[in-house]
Design an enzyme around this catalytic site. Structure first.
Site, PDB file in Angstrom:
ATOM      1  N   ASP A 122       0.824  -1.200   0.000  1.00 44.03           N
ATOM      2  CA  ASP A 122       0.000   0.000   0.000  1.00 44.03           C
ATOM      3  C   ASP A 122       0.866   1.261   0.000  1.00 44.03           C
ATOM      4  OD1 ASP A 122      -2.688   1.292   0.451  1.00 44.03           O
ATOM      5  OD2 ASP A 122      -1.678   1.966   2.273  1.00 44.03           O
TER       6      ASP A 122
ATOM      7  N   GLU B 282       1.112  -0.504  -5.159  1.00 42.09           N
ATOM      8  CA  GLU B 282       0.138   0.552  -5.393  1.00 42.09           C
ATOM      9  C   GLU B 282       0.946   1.851  -5.495  1.00 42.09           C
ATOM     10  OE1 GLU B 282      -3.528   3.103  -3.543  1.00 42.09           O
ATOM     11  OE2 GLU B 282      -1.879   2.360  -2.319  1.00 42.09           O
TER      12      GLU B 282
END
Length: 773
Positions: free
Chosen positions: A442, A495
């Site tokens: 993330d 990401e």
């Protein structure tokens, strides 16, 4: 006070000199004759404890409690010292003899066992105000339970199985079963272990293991289920009560303590683990169903999810699931993205073994398991990682490098070897211990850039004057290299929302920016997501002015290995669900939704779809209520509309998985060719996909609400006819059923730069896939 042997009421008698001499030569406690004798003190008074040692013990600041507590030979015998706050009486049992220690106050007890030359085998008997006398082993009679190799690797920041050394670990040490506790706290003046076993009062002092900053204590008798925390004395002398950063099990929030755990799960996924790496992920079918476990079916445990989720995902044909973060987090509203327990699955749905059971069930159903992993930041809770030992430890000491302005959290200090080790080992831990098949990392961009979300003057350039964070780059490279080496068959996803060069490039290949590749297996294609959603949200009459938003992705499609995400981020916070983004009435919204999914599944790159979007849920996702499953209830009037979209997703996955043209050459330019990419006035896109043998699939999308008859498209002249294999306008999906039941023949009419072409009917707001008949 006289000593009373356990279970007896007779008074101890003084032994004659001959008996005493005999026992002294055997280096043991004096024998007690059976005949009556005058009463004597149970144990001699020990030499007084050094005032400095006493003060440090009571303040929780002693670096070497084993040096003063426990049993130690001295002149005239063996001195025994015990620290047991709240105890009413402490006795020593050796060779069947029970002798009561002197109460020295403040929870300290001591005594001198005379005429002993070495420390005998002994146990403690502890009595509190209420309850029976407790039989315990003395934690301070044991040598360190961490070996030199562990300490060396920890000191080097290279312990790839850090969870086996730090945290709590049930073990047999020097022939005794108990639990070893070890914690990294280099700035602490002292560390004590506390829990119900110390009545949550002043805990058991731990010893410092030198320059590593590790504190250790082996506690006999403590085992699985023990709840504990660390009482840390900060550099300023104040105290802070902390959960274990390496805890592998935690209390269920809002409780915050750590729990000793041991795995008993027997894996049944050997076949899956053996074959999962047979084909590189970027050359294999990969269709991902993203799930927030706590709300997929609210209230279900891990084991209950294991009974429902694998069957549902397998029925829809997804190859993988991706769990939003399952690591422990105190605030459910963060959806797991503000982690306090990096090594523990959240206790909200069960134990670590329960979570393993869920992963196992998915593997046995033929479904891979990906997991969101959050090494970018952590919350400031005062019982967790923030200033863990009284000073910045896991976070950078410069607030301009540690405080994240967007989320009110702290960023890790990637330049500190122990912190980097904590995170790299954590990535290995989930893949190795829980058989996770891949990690979606993330917020990578927030790690890579020192000025991320910061204004001028709020950040510090790197040593070269740039905005890049070399420490974060080195960490990500090490993490990827380590997990790929240790866990064959896994894949990592970034990401990353910028144009950082080389996200999926090998770490030893230096790019124009001077950095080696980050080493990820795949990258989320955020550009494609934003551009394509911007296009489909426009009314069809306006789409011709935004045509390039659907074609631009092919300009950079092969710069990285991409996955196309329609994730949870796109269906919350006022962004509306996928079907609700679409213009027009309800029929047109669903038609747009279906056409878009057909375009997405045919586009180069893997696919990810968030739960609820597979049946065109109209409302935004809510972490409290989860998907609107009632929309599929036959009793609901519009259930057929939602089941139609669900049927399409099932067929998309089925045809996709069976068609190598759609996935085998995702990362190769030879796997794609435009047929027509500039038909802006028609709102039409058509392209070919090829597998490794050159076998094609033709994908045609018509994003206008009109039927286009006899629409001519240039095709390879190798094939005599083409037949539909999927049409998102089919009646079973809720469409108008403008489908081609007969093959379309190839004609020797040059078109779109090709020698041959076909004429076909394009359904309204639909995507059609064709392959050679």
């Amino acid at each position: 006070m006289t000593a009373r042997p356990a279970g007896k009421t007779s008074t101890a008698k003084k032994a004659p000199a001959s008996a005493t001499a005999k026992k002294a030569s055997a280096a043991d406690l004096p024998a007690v004759r059976k005949e009556p004798a005058p009463e004597r003190p149970a144990v001699r008074k020990a030499p007084p404890l050094d005032p400095g040692d006493r003060a440090r013990l009571l303040a929780g600041e002693h670096h070497d409690p084993h040096g003063v507590l426990g049993a130690h030979p001295v002149r005239g015998g063996v001195v025994v010292r015990v620290l047991r706050p709240f105890a009413r009486e402490v006795a020593v049992l050796a060779k069947g003899r029970r002798v009561v220690l002197h109460d020295d106050g403040d929870g300290l007890f001591s005594g001198l066992l005379p005429l002993l030359r070495k420390v005998p085998a002994y146990e403690l008997r502890v009595r509190y105000d209420e309850g029976p006398e407790l039989e315990v082993q003395d934690p301070y009679r044991f040598l360190p339970s961490l070996g030199d190799l562990d300490l060396h690797l920890i000191g080097e920041g290279r312990h790839e199985e850090l969870w086996t050394a730090l945290g709590s670990r049930i073990m047999t040490h020097e022939g005794v079963t108990g639990t070893r506790f070890a914690v990294w706290a280099p700035n602490a003046r002292g560390v004590r272990l506390t829990g119900a076993f110390t009545y949550w009062g002043a805990g058991l002092p731990m010893r410092s293991l030198g320059s590593t900053g590790v504190w250790e204590l082996f506690v006999p008798g403590l085992g699985e289920g023990t709840v504990y925390k660390y009482d840390i004395t900060r550099p300023d002398g104040s105290h802070t009560l902390r959960a274990d950063p390496m805890a592998r099990r935690t209390e269920c929030p809002p409780n915050t303590a750590s729990i000793v755990t041991e795995s008993h799960h027997a894996w049944g996924d050997a076949e899956w683990m053996e074959r999962r790496g047979a084909r590189p992920a970027h050359e294999a079918p990969l269709s991902v169903y993203e799930v927030h476990l706590a709300s997929w079916r609210p209230g279900l445990t891990y084991r209950e999810l294991a009974e429902q989720l694998p069957a549902y995902v397998r029925d829809l044909g997804f190859t993988h699931v991706e769990f939003m973060p399952v690591t422990e987090h105190p605030f459910g509203g963060s959806w797991g993205y503000q982690v306090t327990g990096f090594y523990a699955p959240t206790a909200r749905m069960g134990t670590p073994d329960d979570f393993k059971h869920l992963v196992d069930a998915l593997h046995r159903a033929g479904i891979g398991v990906l997991m969101d992993w959050v090494p970018a930041h952590f919350p400031k809770d005062d019982w967790a990682l923030a200033e863990f030992d009284g000073r910045p430890l896991y976070e950078h000491e410069d607030p301009r490098r540690s405080h994240h302005p967007d989320w009110g959290t702290l960023e890790f200090d990637y330049g500190r070897k122990e912190v980097r080790n904590f995170l790299v080992a954590n990535a290995v831990y989930w893949c190795q211990e829980f058989h996770i098949d891949g990690l979606r990392v993330d917020a990578v961009a927030s790690m890579l850039y020192l000025d991320y979300s910061r204004e001028h003057g709020e950040w510090v350039p790197n040593e070269f004057g740039g905005r890049e964070n070399p420490d974060a780059v080195a960490f990500l490279q090490e993490m990827n290299a380590t997990v790929y080496r240790r866990c064959p068959g896994i894949v990592t996803f970034a990401e990353e929302s910028t144009a950082w060069d080389g996200v999926t490039r090998a770490t030893d290949q230096v790019g124009p920016g001077g950095f080696g590749g980050l080493g990820f297996g795949m990258k989320w294609n955020m550009g494609w997501m934003h551009d394509s959603l911007e296009y489909v949200q426009k009314e069809p009459v306006h789409r011709k002015y935004h045509h390039d938003e659907m074609t631009f992705s092919m300009v950079y499609a092969y710069s990285e290995n991409y996955i196309l995400p329609i994730s949870h981020d796109e269906v919350v916070h006022g962004k509306r669900s996928l079907v609700s983004k679409m213009p027009g009435d309800w029929w047109q919204q669903r038609a747009n939704h279906r056409a878009y999914l057909g375009f997405m599944w045919a586009h180069p790159g893997k696919q990810l779809l968030y739960m609820g979007q597979e049946f065109a849920q109209g409302g935004e996702w809510s972490a409290d209520q989860g998907p609107d499953w009632w929309l599929l209830d036959p009793a609901y009037g519009a259930a057929a509309d939602h089941r139609g979209v669900q049927n399409l997703v099932r067929d998309l996955n089925t045809v996709y998985t069976a068609t190598p043209s759609l996935w085998e050459r995702d990362t190769s330019p030879e796997g794609f060719a435009w047929v027509v990419g500039d038909a802006a006035d028609d709102n039409v896109f058509a392209f070919l996909r090829f597998d490794g043998f050159g076998s094609p699939l033709l994908a045609v999308s018509n994003f206008s609400p009109v039927v286009r008859q006899d629409y001519r498209l240039g095709v390879p002249d190798t094939f005599a006819a083409w037949t539909e294999v999927l049409n998102t306008d089919a009646g079973r999906y809720g469409g108008s059923d403008v489908v081609g039941t007969d093959p379309v023949k190839t004609e020797s009419v040059p078109w779109h730069g090709r020698e041959s072409s076909v004429r076909m009917t394009l359904p309204p707001l639909a995507t059609v896939w064709l392959r050679p008949a």
